[in-house]
Design a protein around this motif. Sequence first.
Motif, mmCIF file in Angstrom:
data_model
loop_
_atom_site.group_PDB
_atom_site.id
_atom_site.type_symbol
_atom_site.label_atom_id
_atom_site.label_comp_id
_atom_site.label_asym_id
_atom_site.label_seq_id
_atom_site.Cartn_x
_atom_site.Cartn_y
_atom_site.Cartn_z
ATOM 1 N N ARG A 1 0.844 -1.414 0.536
ATOM 2 C CA ARG A 1 0.551 0.294 0.182
ATOM 3 C C ARG A 1 0.527 1.733 -0.341
ATOM 4 N NH1 ARG A 1 -4.697 -0.449 -2.051
ATOM 5 N NH2 ARG A 1 -5.878 -1.837 -0.901
ATOM 6 N N VAL A 2 2.118 1.297 0.417
ATOM 7 C CA VAL A 2 3.061 2.240 1.076
ATOM 8 C C VAL A 2 3.583 2.799 -1.209
ATOM 9 C CG1 VAL A 2 5.300 3.190 1.470
ATOM 10 C CG2 VAL A 2 3.678 2.334 3.015
ATOM 11 N N ARG A 3 3.463 1.798 -1.429
ATOM 12 C CA ARG A 3 4.071 1.663 -2.934
ATOM 13 C C ARG A 3 3.586 2.642 -3.644
ATOM 14 N NH1 ARG A 3 7.823 -4.093 -2.497
ATOM 15 N NH2 ARG A 3 9.976 -2.961 -2.084
ATOM 16 N N GLN A 4 2.089 1.408 -4.224
ATOM 17 C CA GLN A 4 0.889 2.366 -4.054
ATOM 18 C C GLN A 4 0.661 3.843 -4.404
ATOM 19 O OE1 GLN A 4 -2.286 -0.599 -3.673
ATOM 20 N NE2 GLN A 4 -2.221 -1.572 -5.463
ATOM 21 N N THR A 5 0.592 4.365 -3.038
ATOM 22 C CA THR A 5 0.154 5.517 -2.411
ATOM 23 C C THR A 5 1.403 6.384 -3.050
ATOM 24 O OG1 THR A 5 -0.749 4.926 -0.630
ATOM 25 C CG2 THR A 5 0.545 7.037 -0.867
ATOM 26 N N ALA A 6 2.232 5.878 -2.807
ATOM 27 C CA ALA A 6 3.623 6.668 -3.456
ATOM 28 C C ALA A 6 3.670 7.037 -5.523
ATOM 29 C CB ALA A 6 5.147 6.301 -3.555
ATOM 30 N N ASN A 7 3.615 5.859 -5.771
ATOM 31 C CA ASN A 7 3.721 5.189 -7.283
ATOM 32 C C ASN A 7 1.968 6.919 -7.407
ATOM 33 O OD1 ASN A 7 5.346 4.000 -7.343
ATOM 34 N ND2 ASN A 7 4.320 2.250 -7.860
ATOM 35 N N PHE A 8 1.254 6.977 -6.975
ATOM 36 C CA PHE A 8 -0.027 7.390 -7.714
ATOM 37 C C PHE A 8 0.426 8.895 -7.146
ATOM 38 C CE2 PHE A 8 -3.438 9.817 -5.357
ATOM 39 C CZ PHE A 8 -4.841 9.535 -6.531
ATOM 40 N N LEU A 9 0.577 8.712 -5.936
ATOM 41 C CA LEU A 9 1.222 10.408 -5.444
ATOM 42 C C LEU A 9 2.095 10.714 -6.621
ATOM 43 C CD1 LEU A 9 2.260 10.885 -2.282
ATOM 44 C CD2 LEU A 9 -0.353 11.598 -3.195
ATOM 45 N N ARG A 10 3.191 10.461 -7.454
ATOM 46 C CA ARG A 10 4.203 10.954 -8.993
ATOM 47 C C ARG A 10 2.965 10.596 -9.904
ATOM 48 N NH1 ARG A 10 9.664 10.871 -8.038
ATOM 49 N NH2 ARG A 10 10.110 11.674 -6.276
ATOM 50 N N ARG A 11 1.926 10.152 -9.925
ATOM 51 C CA ARG A 11 0.964 10.187 -11.113
ATOM 52 C C ARG A 11 0.456 11.321 -10.980
ATOM 53 N NH1 ARG A 11 -1.535 4.205 -12.720
ATOM 54 N NH2 ARG A 11 0.402 2.637 -12.981
ATOM 55 N N GLN A 12 -0.091 11.623 -9.727
ATOM 56 C CA GLN A 12 -0.866 13.278 -9.576
ATOM 57 C C GLN A 12 0.447 14.482 -9.989
ATOM 58 O OE1 GLN A 12 -4.142 12.749 -9.507
ATOM 59 N NE2 GLN A 12 -4.040 10.856 -9.908
ATOM 60 N N GLY A 13 1.443 14.401 -10.529
ATOM 61 C CA GLY A 13 2.351 15.293 -10.947
ATOM 62 C C GLY A 13 3.102 15.981 -9.710
ATOM 63 N N ASN A 14 3.084 15.081 -8.660
ATOM 64 C CA ASN A 14 4.132 15.532 -7.273
ATOM 65 C C ASN A 14 5.644 15.148 -7.699
ATOM 66 O OD1 ASN A 14 2.069 16.378 -6.128
ATOM 67 N ND2 ASN A 14 1.069 14.371 -5.929
ATOM 68 N N ASP A 15 6.725 15.629 -7.302
ATOM 69 C CA ASP A 15 7.922 15.568 -7.294
ATOM 70 C C ASP A 15 8.282 15.270 -6.233
ATOM 71 O OD1 ASP A 15 9.186 18.124 -7.166
ATOM 72 O OD2 ASP A 15 9.198 18.234 -8.934
ATOM 73 N N ARG A 16 10.228 15.006 -5.751
ATOM 74 C CA ARG A 16 10.283 14.996 -4.621
ATOM 75 C C ARG A 16 9.778 16.741 -3.741
ATOM 76 N NH1 ARG A 16 10.220 11.189 -1.586
ATOM 77 N NH2 ARG A 16 11.800 9.852 -3.280
ATOM 78 N N HIS A 17 10.038 17.040 -4.357
ATOM 79 C CA HIS A 17 10.155 18.908 -3.728
ATOM 80 C C HIS A 17 8.263 19.396 -3.250
ATOM 81 C CE1 HIS A 17 13.802 18.821 -3.532
ATOM 82 N NE2 HIS A 17 13.941 18.636 -4.897
ATOM 83 N N ASP A 18 7.353 18.669 -3.932
ATOM 84 C CA ASP A 18 5.821 18.422 -4.030
ATOM 85 C C ASP A 18 5.812 18.158 -2.084
ATOM 86 O OD1 ASP A 18 5.634 20.058 -6.581
ATOM 87 O OD2 ASP A 18 5.110 18.197 -7.055
ATOM 88 N N VAL A 19 4.275 19.121 -1.723
ATOM 89 C CA VAL A 19 4.190 18.623 -0.493
ATOM 90 C C VAL A 19 2.425 18.267 -0.837
ATOM 91 C CG1 VAL A 19 3.367 19.874 1.814
ATOM 92 C CG2 VAL A 19 5.116 20.810 0.481
ATOM 93 N N VAL A 20 2.247 17.070 -0.195
ATOM 94 C CA VAL A 20 0.847 16.644 -0.120
ATOM 95 C C VAL A 20 0.360 16.581 1.130
ATOM 96 C CG1 VAL A 20 -0.575 13.865 -0.197
ATOM 97 C CG2 VAL A 20 1.563 15.402 -2.050
ATOM 98 N N ALA A 21 -0.714 16.928 1.741
ATOM 99 C CA ALA A 21 -1.288 17.099 3.328
ATOM 100 C C ALA A 21 -2.067 15.864 3.454
ATOM 101 C CB ALA A 21 -1.216 18.727 3.479
ATOM 102 N N TYR A 22 -2.543 15.916 4.815
ATOM 103 C CA TYR A 22 -3.293 14.757 4.483
ATOM 104 C C TYR A 22 -4.360 15.702 5.803
ATOM 105 C CZ TYR A 22 -0.359 12.145 8.145
ATOM 106 O OH TYR A 22 0.101 11.978 9.320
ATOM 107 N N LEU A 23 -5.595 14.885 6.111
ATOM 108 C CA LEU A 23 -6.431 15.757 7.107
ATOM 109 C C LEU A 23 -7.168 14.138 7.344
ATOM 110 C CD1 LEU A 23 -7.434 18.220 8.770
ATOM 111 C CD2 LEU A 23 -8.939 18.429 7.035
ATOM 112 N N LEU A 24 -7.285 13.623 8.630
ATOM 113 C CA LEU A 24 -7.246 11.623 8.873
ATOM 114 C C LEU A 24 -7.027 11.916 10.196
ATOM 115 C CD1 LEU A 24 -5.180 10.136 5.718
ATOM 116 C CD2 LEU A 24 -7.933 11.036 5.594
ATOM 117 N N PRO A 25 -8.706 11.650 10.546
ATOM 118 C CA PRO A 25 -8.123 10.062 11.793
ATOM 119 C C PRO A 25 -7.271 9.293 11.533
ATOM 120 C CG PRO A 25 -9.755 9.165 10.557
ATOM 121 C CD PRO A 25 -9.024 10.823 9.101
#
Length: 624
Positions: A75-99
């Motif tokens: 799941r961690v690898r899937q998440t990383a791959n998904f985020l890169r497919r969304q156009g995020n690179d090493r220096h982009d910021v992804v936030a989460y608002l989760l319990p």
Amino acid sequence: MTSAGYVPYLPVTSQSDIEEIERVPLEARMPGATTYELLSRVAEAQPGNVAIHWLPTGVPSPADRAFTYGELLHRVRQTANFLRRQGNDRHDVVAYLLPNLPETHFVLAGAQAACIVMPLNPLLEPGHLAAMVRAAGVRLLITARGGEFDFLRQKAGLVARAAPGLRVICVDTQDPHPDGFLRRLDACPGDRLEFGYDAQPGDCSSLLHTGGTTGTPKIARSTHWAEATQGWLAAALTHCTPADVTLAGLPLFHATALRVNGIATWAAGSSLVLLGPHGYRNPSAVARLWETIERYRVTTMMAVATVYSGLLKVPIGGHDISSLRFAGAGAAPLPLEIIEQFEKRFGVGICEGYGLTEGCCLSSLNPLEGPRKAGSVGLRVPYQQMKAAVLDDEGAYVRDCDTGEVGVLLLKGPNVTGGYLTGTPGLFAGDGWLNTGDLARQDEDGFFFITGRRKDLIIRSGHNIDPRLIETVLVSHPDVETAAAVGMPDIYAGELPVAYVTLRDGASVTAERLHEYAVERITERPAAPKKIFVIAEMPTTTVGKHFKVPLKCAAAEVAIADAVNDRLPPGTGVRVHAKPDDAQGIHVDIVLVPKPGTDRTAVESVATSLFRSFSISHTLEFEE
């Protein structure tokens, strides 16, 4: 893996042990320089071992589910791959608002593998969250929806309106939607990273908001090297192995939870018991904690003072908690009485440590084995420096403190933040030393004792008063549950010490009797509280620290109302509202209603002069 596990045990009982450990460079000890490298190393070696025991209700139930290390890494690898497919690179910021969800761990570790992660506190207001998102340049926000968590989807929508260009993706906590987070992950491979892993040790890995007891978050930067080394050291100093099971109830936006209930666990190959989406904030989870410990044979736990205090009210019954070998405490000093009662009643010693977000959460720890000192937060963690120092009024370094002398606690090492996104004024005292803002002393054996917060000092006619001096006395009263001392504004002294207390169940002691009790026992005369207020509930932050800002506001309102009654003509009406202020600490809005028939001009003149005598920010208005 060695016979002892993935992380060697580094026993520390004295300062000389630390120096011996440091003979080997940290770089030579570390099996990986990033959090992803630590996780993937262990998960590939033990894919069938349980990584997360998920308790969706917060207590043992048939709905509980186990996630193996193989599933976690997938799941961690899937998440990383998904985020890169969304156009995020090493220096982009992804936030989460989760319990606290299993998916929160997928996002946390996956975002660090692909880019930079920014955990957000779900209890913050949308305007505050939007300001943080804009400051960090966040392009993607992952939140939750469904049932009780629809409020997070709605809050994320408000944040997106105030942050142009922000996209929102939802984790479904009930029925899955085609556009839900997990459905999107299923379209990505989990057996590998689709991109060349490009994280460097010095790259930023996370942005964490911090505010301590002021409640005003700042955004601190942390590197992959800081995260990996601190997680690895936390596991090494507490002797964590694949046989350990760690209780996880702290919120997964907080530094301690991320490192102790995340990186340290994965580095050691241990298992995590995730106490539902609300963690320790779920009363049922605390009320049935002994059952959970018995069911999952929990060996270690980390909690804050309010949790341990609450557990003292929970009978152990017939539950077998003999598996529990380590109970850690941090975030705020733990009253000695709670430590002693917990150990006496349950046979488990609480090991206090010290850390802060800007120092990657762990800077000192009491020995796991060997002598501990009452009231101490222990010895410094290997590979980082820690000292008490005298600073001038501008926060610049003057000199090191002598043994036993109280000064400002400074930190230096690979764990220390590079600064805040919004600037670092006052954060460093020179030469890379982080100014923690805490007051501390170090004894002749190297043990540190936190004595208070520099900004929480009560200054009465130039006399510095440590609030803990008052609080320690009050919590020693058998009827007092918690106590917090703050400064009440005063015309002559600047501030006077007052205290707020909550009482134990069934207690009926009066504020007057508690005042007598405190005055009789506080030897430092100026520190004797002027007033004591009994309240139903102590304000706390989301991680259980005493939140003193509401108490300071309440004290200011009392001071202003008392001044009106004492100094202005009888019958003068007053409305007072004190509120937090980033620049001034607190700001007070005062509305006066002169009694009909009084000389309004005279009242206005006296009132204006009166309130200028208070050293607090205020506005003054008059009504007919």
